[in-house]
Design a protein around this motif. Structure first.
Motif, PDB file in Angstrom:
ATOM      1  N   HIS A  35       0.841  -1.195   0.000  1.00  0.00           N
ATOM      2  CA  HIS A  35       0.000   0.000   0.000  1.00  0.00           C
ATOM      3  C   HIS A  35       0.880   1.250   0.000  1.00  0.00           C
ATOM      4  O   HIS A  35       1.948   1.288   0.591  1.00  0.00           O
ATOM      5  CB  HIS A  35      -0.901  -0.014   1.229  1.00  0.00           C
ATOM      6  N   LEU A  36       0.416   2.289  -0.689  1.00  0.00           N
ATOM      7  CA  LEU A  36       1.193   3.509  -0.854  1.00  0.00           C
ATOM      8  C   LEU A  36       1.565   4.144   0.488  1.00  0.00           C
ATOM      9  O   LEU A  36       2.704   4.562   0.692  1.00  0.00           O
ATOM     10  CB  LEU A  36       0.412   4.507  -1.708  1.00  0.00           C
ATOM     11  N   PHE A  37       0.619   4.207   1.420  1.00  0.00           N
ATOM     12  CA  PHE A  37       0.915   4.804   2.721  1.00  0.00           C
ATOM     13  C   PHE A  37       2.026   4.032   3.427  1.00  0.00           C
ATOM     14  O   PHE A  37       2.931   4.615   4.015  1.00  0.00           O
ATOM     15  CB  PHE A  37      -0.336   4.820   3.601  1.00  0.00           C
ATOM     16  N   PHE A  38       1.962   2.712   3.376  1.00  0.00           N
ATOM     17  CA  PHE A  38       2.951   1.873   4.060  1.00  0.00           C
ATOM     18  C   PHE A  38       4.330   2.061   3.436  1.00  0.00           C
ATOM     19  O   PHE A  38       5.333   2.157   4.138  1.00  0.00           O
ATOM     20  CB  PHE A  38       2.502   0.413   3.988  1.00  0.00           C
ATOM     21  N   ARG A  39       4.389   2.136   2.119  1.00  0.00           N
ATOM     22  CA  ARG A  39       5.684   2.328   1.443  1.00  0.00           C
ATOM     23  C   ARG A  39       6.256   3.707   1.749  1.00  0.00           C
ATOM     24  O   ARG A  39       7.461   3.848   1.987  1.00  0.00           O
ATOM     25  CB  ARG A  39       5.530   2.151  -0.062  1.00  0.00           C
ATOM     26  N   LYS A  40       5.425   4.733   1.740  1.00  0.00           N
ATOM     27  CA  LYS A  40       5.904   6.092   2.020  1.00  0.00           C
ATOM     28  C   LYS A  40       6.343   6.238   3.472  1.00  0.00           C
ATOM     29  O   LYS A  40       7.300   6.957   3.758  1.00  0.00           O
ATOM     30  CB  LYS A  40       4.813   7.112   1.716  1.00  0.00           C
ATOM     31  N   LEU A  41       5.638   5.572   4.387  1.00  0.00           N
ATOM     32  CA  LEU A  41       5.969   5.692   5.799  1.00  0.00           C
ATOM     33  C   LEU A  41       7.355   5.141   6.089  1.00  0.00           C
ATOM     34  O   LEU A  41       8.111   5.723   6.868  1.00  0.00           O
ATOM     35  CB  LEU A  41       4.922   4.978   6.658  1.00  0.00           C
ATOM     36  N   GLY A  42       7.726   4.035   5.440  1.00  0.00           N
ATOM     37  CA  GLY A  42       9.053   3.456   5.651  1.00  0.00           C
ATOM     38  C   GLY A  42      10.155   4.422   5.264  1.00  0.00           C
ATOM     39  O   GLY A  42      11.129   4.608   6.012  1.00  0.00           O
ATOM     40  N   SER A  43      10.029   5.041   4.105  1.00  0.00           N
ATOM     41  CA  SER A  43      11.066   5.986   3.677  1.00  0.00           C
ATOM     42  C   SER A  43      11.025   7.262   4.517  1.00  0.00           C
ATOM     43  O   SER A  43      12.072   7.862   4.786  1.00  0.00           O
ATOM     44  CB  SER A  43      10.906   6.311   2.193  1.00  0.00           C
ATOM     45  N   LEU A  44       9.853   7.676   4.977  1.00  0.00           N
ATOM     46  CA  LEU A  44       9.740   8.858   5.823  1.00  0.00           C
ATOM     47  C   LEU A  44      10.449   8.631   7.160  1.00  0.00           C
ATOM     48  O   LEU A  44      11.192   9.502   7.642  1.00  0.00           O
ATOM     49  CB  LEU A  44       8.272   9.208   6.062  1.00  0.00           C
ATOM     50  N   ILE A  45      10.259   7.465   7.746  1.00  0.00           N
ATOM     51  CA  ILE A  45      10.924   7.140   9.009  1.00  0.00           C
ATOM     52  C   ILE A  45      12.433   7.142   8.822  1.00  0.00           C
ATOM     53  O   ILE A  45      13.173   7.751   9.600  1.00  0.00           O
ATOM     54  CB  ILE A  45      10.441   5.775   9.545  1.00  0.00           C
ATOM     55  N   LYS A  46      12.886   6.470   7.777  1.00  0.00           N
ATOM     56  CA  LYS A  46      14.327   6.354   7.525  1.00  0.00           C
ATOM     57  C   LYS A  46      14.955   7.722   7.284  1.00  0.00           C
ATOM     58  O   LYS A  46      15.986   8.063   7.882  1.00  0.00           O
ATOM     59  CB  LYS A  46      14.550   5.434   6.321  1.00  0.00           C
ATOM     60  N   ASN A  47      14.356   8.531   6.430  1.00  0.00           N
ATOM     61  CA  ASN A  47      14.918   9.841   6.104  1.00  0.00           C
ATOM     62  C   ASN A  47      14.906  10.785   7.303  1.00  0.00           C
ATOM     63  O   ASN A  47      15.881  11.511   7.536  1.00  0.00           O
ATOM     64  CB  ASN A  47      14.148  10.470   4.941  1.00  0.00           C
ATOM     65  N   THR A  48      13.829  10.770   8.076  1.00  0.00           N
ATOM     66  CA  THR A  48      13.747  11.661   9.230  1.00  0.00           C
ATOM     67  C   THR A  48      14.746  11.248  10.300  1.00  0.00           C
ATOM     68  O   THR A  48      15.368  12.103  10.935  1.00  0.00           O
ATOM     69  CB  THR A  48      12.320  11.678   9.802  1.00  0.00           C
ATOM     70  N   LEU A  49      14.920   9.938  10.499  1.00  0.00           N
ATOM     71  CA  LEU A  49      15.894   9.460  11.486  1.00  0.00           C
ATOM     72  C   LEU A  49      17.309   9.852  11.076  1.00  0.00           C
ATOM     73  O   LEU A  49      18.101  10.316  11.910  1.00  0.00           O
ATOM     74  CB  LEU A  49      15.781   7.940  11.659  1.00  0.00           C
ATOM     75  N   GLU A  50      17.635   9.700   9.793  1.00  0.00           N
ATOM     76  CA  GLU A  50      18.960  10.100   9.319  1.00  0.00           C
ATOM     77  C   GLU A  50      19.175  11.602   9.508  1.00  0.00           C
ATOM     78  O   GLU A  50      20.256  12.036   9.921  1.00  0.00           O
ATOM     79  CB  GLU A  50      19.138   9.720   7.850  1.00  0.00           C
ATOM     80  N   LYS A  51      18.158  12.392   9.223  1.00  0.00           N
ATOM     81  CA  LYS A  51      18.257  13.842   9.386  1.00  0.00           C
ATOM     82  C   LYS A  51      18.484  14.201  10.855  1.00  0.00           C
ATOM     83  O   LYS A  51      19.328  15.044  11.178  1.00  0.00           O
ATOM     84  CB  LYS A  51      16.984  14.518   8.867  1.00  0.00           C
ATOM     85  N   CYS A  52      17.745  13.551  11.762  1.00  0.00           N
ATOM     86  CA  CYS A  52      17.892  13.828  13.190  1.00  0.00           C
ATOM     87  C   CYS A  52      19.289  13.465  13.680  1.00  0.00           C
ATOM     88  O   CYS A  52      19.908  14.225  14.432  1.00  0.00           O
ATOM     89  CB  CYS A  52      16.859  13.053  13.997  1.00  0.00           C
ATOM     90  N   GLN A  53      19.786  12.297  13.261  1.00  0.00           N
ATOM     91  CA  GLN A  53      21.117  11.875  13.693  1.00  0.00           C
ATOM     92  C   GLN A  53      22.184  12.814  13.137  1.00  0.00           C
ATOM     93  O   GLN A  53      23.149  13.156  13.833  1.00  0.00           O
ATOM     94  CB  GLN A  53      21.380  10.431  13.256  1.00  0.00           C
ATOM     95  N   ARG A  54      22.024  13.241  11.916  1.00  0.00           N
ATOM     96  CA  ARG A  54      22.988  14.152  11.300  1.00  0.00           C
ATOM     97  C   ARG A  54      22.993  15.503  12.015  1.00  0.00           C
ATOM     98  O   ARG A  54      24.051  16.035  12.364  1.00  0.00           O
ATOM     99  CB  ARG A  54      22.646  14.319   9.810  1.00  0.00           C
ATOM    100  N   GLU A  55      21.800  16.044  12.277  1.00  0.00           N
ATOM    101  CA  GLU A  55      21.711  17.333  12.945  1.00  0.00           C
ATOM    102  C   GLU A  55      22.156  17.256  14.405  1.00  0.00           C
ATOM    103  O   GLU A  55      22.722  18.207  14.931  1.00  0.00           O
ATOM    104  CB  GLU A  55      20.291  17.899  12.850  1.00  0.00           C
ATOM    105  N   ASN A  56      21.889  16.120  15.055  1.00  0.00           N
ATOM    106  CA  ASN A  56      22.330  15.969  16.443  1.00  0.00           C
ATOM    107  C   ASN A  56      23.847  15.857  16.511  1.00  0.00           C
ATOM    108  O   ASN A  56      24.448  16.260  17.503  1.00  0.00           O
ATOM    109  CB  ASN A  56      21.671  14.750  17.092  1.00  0.00           C
ATOM    110  N   GLY A  57      24.457  15.349  15.452  1.00  0.00           N
ATOM    111  CA  GLY A  57      25.911  15.184  15.436  1.00  0.00           C
ATOM    112  C   GLY A  57      26.665  16.487  15.260  1.00  0.00           C
ATOM    113  O   GLY A  57      27.787  16.619  15.740  1.00  0.00           O
TER     114      GLY A  57
END
Length: 159
Positions: free
Chosen positions: A54-76
């Protein structure tokens, strides 16, 4: 919910809590993904549904991954906040964007509705009506349709 809560925490400069919230989101997403794949492979009448596709499920996976990477990068390189061991609590009661629900109350009973009145509605005591037998279906006679020929001069032009 943890993913969107993590985005809200990041916007309010709580990067450590946002990272923990997104890690929790990633854990629940992996668990949901495994359940969805198992459901899609099950034999039975509902196998045409593929929740993992499902489109929502596929988008949510990439949203989680991208936001987590952004948070870790900014926290660093900006925030340098410590990531807590426990995930932050979700606010389950929305305090914005929703109308306060009005509790439903049954209207007061009218004085005419007494126990005797309600007891009078006993359908087992109704009179037998023999005239209520269904009528046999009448034969429907076919109607002759007029013969309509297409006209070439309708006035329409294709340009």
């Amino acid at each position: 919910a943890y993913c969107y809560h993590g985005q809200t925490l990041l916007a309010s400069d709580k990067c450590g809590e946002a990272i923990r919230s997104l890690q929790e989101s990633e854990k629940f997403f992996a668990k949901a993904e495994a359940l969805c794949k198992e459901y899609g492979e099950t034999k039975g009448p509902g196998t045409t549904a593929k929740p993992s596709g499902h489109l929502f499920f596929r988008k949510l996976g990439s949203l989680i991954k991208n936001t987590l990477e952004k948070c870790q990068r900014e926290n660093g390189f900006i925030y340098f906040q410590k990531v807590p061991a426990e995930a932050p609590q979700l606010e389950l009661k929305a305090n914005y964007g929703l109308v306060e629900p009005v509790p439903f109350e049954f209207p007061a009973l009218n004085a005419h509705w007494t126990l005797e009145t309600v007891a009078a509605f006993d359908l087992t005591k109704r009179p037998k009506d023999d005239t209520a037998k269904p009528k046999p279906d009448e034969e429907v006679k076919p109607l002759k349709e007029p013969d309509i020929k297409p006209q070439k001069d309708s006035g329409c032009q294709i340009s």
